[in-house]
Design an enzyme around this catalytic site. Structure first.
Site, PDB file in Angstrom:
ATOM      1  N   GLY A   1       0.799  -1.229   0.000  1.00 40.24           N
ATOM      2  CA  GLY A   1       0.000   0.000   0.000  1.00 40.24           C
ATOM      3  C   GLY A   1       0.827   1.271   0.000  1.00 40.24           C
ATOM      4  O   GLY A   1       0.480   2.262   0.656  1.00 40.24           O
TER       5      GLY A   1
ATOM      6  N   CYS B   1      -0.859   0.453  -9.298  1.00 43.36           N
ATOM      7  CA  CYS B   1      -0.766  -0.196  -7.985  1.00 43.36           C
ATOM      8  C   CYS B   1      -2.123  -0.805  -7.610  1.00 43.36           C
ATOM      9  O   CYS B   1      -3.130  -0.106  -7.555  1.00 43.36           O
ATOM     10  CB  CYS B   1      -0.343   0.799  -6.910  1.00 43.36           C
ATOM     11  SG  CYS B   1      -0.175  -0.013  -5.300  1.00 43.36           S
TER      12      CYS B   1
ATOM     13  N   GLY C   1       6.609 -12.511  -8.872  1.00 45.49           N
ATOM     14  CA  GLY C   1       7.503 -13.669  -8.819  1.00 45.49           C
ATOM     15  C   GLY C   1       7.349 -14.576 -10.036  1.00 45.49           C
ATOM     16  O   GLY C   1       6.553 -14.297 -10.944  1.00 45.49           O
TER      17      GLY C   1
ATOM     18  N   ASN D   1       3.636   5.255 -11.677  1.00 44.36           N
ATOM     19  CA  ASN D   1       2.966   4.008 -11.319  1.00 44.36           C
ATOM     20  C   ASN D   1       1.459   4.249 -11.350  1.00 44.36           C
ATOM     21  O   ASN D   1       0.880   4.752 -10.390  1.00 44.36           O
ATOM     22  CB  ASN D   1       3.429   3.546  -9.931  1.00 44.36           C
ATOM     23  CG  ASN D   1       2.655   2.344  -9.426  1.00 44.36           C
ATOM     24  OD1 ASN D   1       1.886   1.734 -10.171  1.00 44.36           O
ATOM     25  ND2 ASN D   1       2.848   2.007  -8.163  1.00 44.36           N
TER      26      ASN D   1
ATOM     27  N   GLY E   1       8.800 -11.698 -12.440  1.00 48.52           N
ATOM     28  CA  GLY E   1       9.350 -13.022 -12.164  1.00 48.52           C
ATOM     29  C   GLY E   1      10.730 -13.302 -12.707  1.00 48.52           C
ATOM     30  O   GLY E   1      11.115 -14.467 -12.831  1.00 48.52           O
TER      31      GLY E   1
HETATM   32  C1  FMN Z   1       6.761  -5.878  -1.990  1.00 51.62           C
HETATM   33  C2  FMN Z   1       6.515  -5.207  -3.316  1.00 51.62           C
HETATM   34  C3  FMN Z   1       6.362  -3.828  -3.367  1.00 51.62           C
HETATM   35  C4  FMN Z   1       6.127  -3.193  -4.594  1.00 51.62           C
HETATM   36  N1  FMN Z   1       6.001  -1.831  -4.636  1.00 51.62           N
HETATM   37  C5  FMN Z   1       5.859  -1.193  -5.825  1.00 51.62           C
HETATM   38  C6  FMN Z   1       5.799   0.229  -5.903  1.00 51.62           C
HETATM   39  O1  FMN Z   1       5.898   0.939  -4.891  1.00 51.62           O
HETATM   40  N2  FMN Z   1       5.631   0.807  -7.125  1.00 51.62           N
HETATM   41  C7  FMN Z   1       5.531   0.045  -8.278  1.00 51.62           C
HETATM   42  O2  FMN Z   1       5.394   0.603  -9.363  1.00 51.62           O
HETATM   43  N3  FMN Z   1       5.602  -1.301  -8.231  1.00 51.62           N
HETATM   44  C8  FMN Z   1       5.765  -1.931  -7.048  1.00 51.62           C
HETATM   45  N4  FMN Z   1       5.859  -3.298  -7.010  1.00 51.62           N
HETATM   46  C9  FMN Z   1       5.771  -4.082  -8.265  1.00 51.62           C
HETATM   47  C10 FMN Z   1       7.159  -4.445  -8.803  1.00 51.62           C
HETATM   48  O3  FMN Z   1       7.915  -3.289  -9.083  1.00 51.62           O
HETATM   49  C11 FMN Z   1       7.051  -5.311 -10.080  1.00 51.62           C
HETATM   50  O4  FMN Z   1       6.359  -4.598 -11.063  1.00 51.62           O
HETATM   51  C12 FMN Z   1       6.316  -6.634  -9.842  1.00 51.62           C
HETATM   52  O5  FMN Z   1       6.591  -7.158  -8.552  1.00 51.62           O
HETATM   53  C13 FMN Z   1       6.660  -7.703 -10.891  1.00 51.62           C
HETATM   54  O6  FMN Z   1       8.037  -8.004 -10.894  1.00 51.62           O
HETATM   55  P1  FMN Z   1       8.673  -9.222 -10.024  1.00 51.62           P
HETATM   56  O7  FMN Z   1       7.838 -10.437 -10.292  1.00 51.62           O
HETATM   57  O8  FMN Z   1      10.093  -9.353 -10.507  1.00 51.62           O
HETATM   58  O9  FMN Z   1       8.613  -8.797  -8.597  1.00 51.62           O
HETATM   59  C14 FMN Z   1       6.067  -3.956  -5.787  1.00 51.62           C
HETATM   60  C15 FMN Z   1       6.238  -5.359  -5.728  1.00 51.62           C
HETATM   61  C16 FMN Z   1       6.463  -5.988  -4.520  1.00 51.62           C
HETATM   62  C17 FMN Z   1       6.660  -7.481  -4.503  1.00 51.62           C
END
Ligand code: FMN
Length: 334
Positions: free
Chosen positions: A75, A133, A220, A130, A255
């Site tokens: 959040g 979200c 992931g 962003n 991921g």
């Molecule tokens: C704990 C957490 C916090 C995140 N916070 C943000 C954020 O503040 N702003 C944003 O654009 N994306 C946020 N994301 C999304 C990631 O930047 C990314 O787009 C998404 O997790 C997919 O990539 P991944 O599978 O490699 O984590 C967050 C993801 C996670 C897991």
């Protein structure tokens, strides 16, 4: 063979030494990673989503592990734009790494105000909007799932800053290509995708959702094939094709655990990639991805990583073409 050229041009003067960045929200403001390795070895660090006022985020539990992934409902916990500009960006910029600031707001006016405040701040190389979200009640994904509202938001930010604007798209839409076209039409210099997929986990003993907020965002390895396909679709929606680049560069994520995963995104059409959830498992992942891409280029005699962008599109057979244009078909239900 000379060292492969890993540099990427993301538009409006944003040139990265290599195509690998951190994904917003998965390495805070870079402090912990800076203790482990030289951040300049990454293409860029994208910092935690920043809002106009400080936010404490959602109540716990707000993270839950899932098969091959995790759900989060953080959040947008952050200290607010003034504190980020005063206390978070300067130390990060001193490392000499390219800093991209991820921003989130409730309305186009809030995004505009955030962009205005960041314009001209030393050390800020670009802004990532962003608009995707899933973990807030207002703004966020609501904006990122409505093409007109998304375009209005990008236009509002565009009008107050000359910084490169990257727009982060939500995967929680029927056609992500339409969203990409809308934000590029409104002035986005690049698009990044994907943010998390909206999801839920239920505690069967207590018969209630595990996350306090109920829903969260799935990230992931579980989402990687979905994310690669969305990059593939956006590349085409932005005019990319056999031998043709997309109208603006795409930053792919979802991921990525290693260089092989990152290369999938690049071959689907991404000019750069971001590493998120993997950093929680192994904080060196992003660095290993840079090294792995370099080794791949050497192994395959690739002189510049940009030559790989969308290369799988060129190789794609008629089946992929056909399936892209279909709704459903014989693969329905698989
Ligand atoms: C704990 C957490 C916090 C995140 N916070 C943000 C954020 O503040 N702003 C944003 O654009 N994306 C946020 N994301 C999304 C990631 O930047 C990314 O787009 C998404 O997790 C997919 O990539 P991944 O599978 O490699 O984590 C967050 C993801 C996670 C897991």
């Amino acid at each position: 063979m000379a060292l492969p050229d890993l540099s990427v041009d993301l538009g409006r003067g944003l040139v990265l030494a290599n195509p690998v960045m951190t994904a917003s929200g998965t390495c805070g403001f870079g402090e912990e990673l800076a203790r482990l390795f030289d951040l300049r070895r990454l293409g860029a660090v994208v910092i935690k989503g920043t809002t106009l006022r400080p936010r404490s985020g959602n109540p716990p539990p707000r993270v839950v592990e899932t098969p091959a992934g995790m759900l989060n409902s953080i959040g947008l916990q952050n200290p607010g734009i003034d504190q980020v500009i005063a206390a978070k960006i300067p130390p990060l910029a001193r490392y000499g790494v390219t800093v991209i600031v991820n921003i989130a707001g409730d309305s186009p006016a809030e995004y505009q105000e955030l962009a205005r405040r960041l314009d001209g701040v030393p050390g800020v190389a670009a802004i990532e909007l962003n608009i995707s979200c899933p973990n807030v009640d207002r703004g966020g994904m609501v904006i990122g799932t409505h093409p007109e509202l998304a375009a209005e938001t990008v236009g509002a930010a565009r009008s107050v800053t000359s910084l490169p604007l990257i727009v982060k798209l939500s995967p929680n839409v029927t056609d992500i290509g339409i969203m990409a076209q809308a934000v590029v039409g409104a002035g986005a210099d690049a698009v990044s995708l994907v943010n998390t997929f909206t999801g839920m986990a239920i505690d069967v003993e207590r018969r209630r959702p595990i996350l306090a907020r109920g829903v969260g965002g799935l990230s992931g390895p579980a989402i990687r094939p979905l994310a690669v396909y969305q990059v593939w679709q956006v590349f085409r929606a932005l005019g990319g094709g056999r031998g043709r680049p997309a109208r603006v560069p795409i930053i792919g994520m979802g991921g990525i655990m290693n260089a092989r995963d990152a290369l999938e995104f690049i071959l689907a059409g991404a000019s750069a990639v971001a590493v998120g959830t993997a950093t929680f498992v192994d904080p060196w992942t992003a660095l290993e991805v840079v090294e792995g891409i370099e080794q791949y280029c050497r192994r395959h005699g690739v002189q510049a990583v940009r030559d790989l962008v969308g290369a799988a599109q060129e190789a794609a057979g008629a089946e992929v073409e056909q399936h892209d244009g279909e709704q459903g078909g014989e693969h329905d239900g698989e």
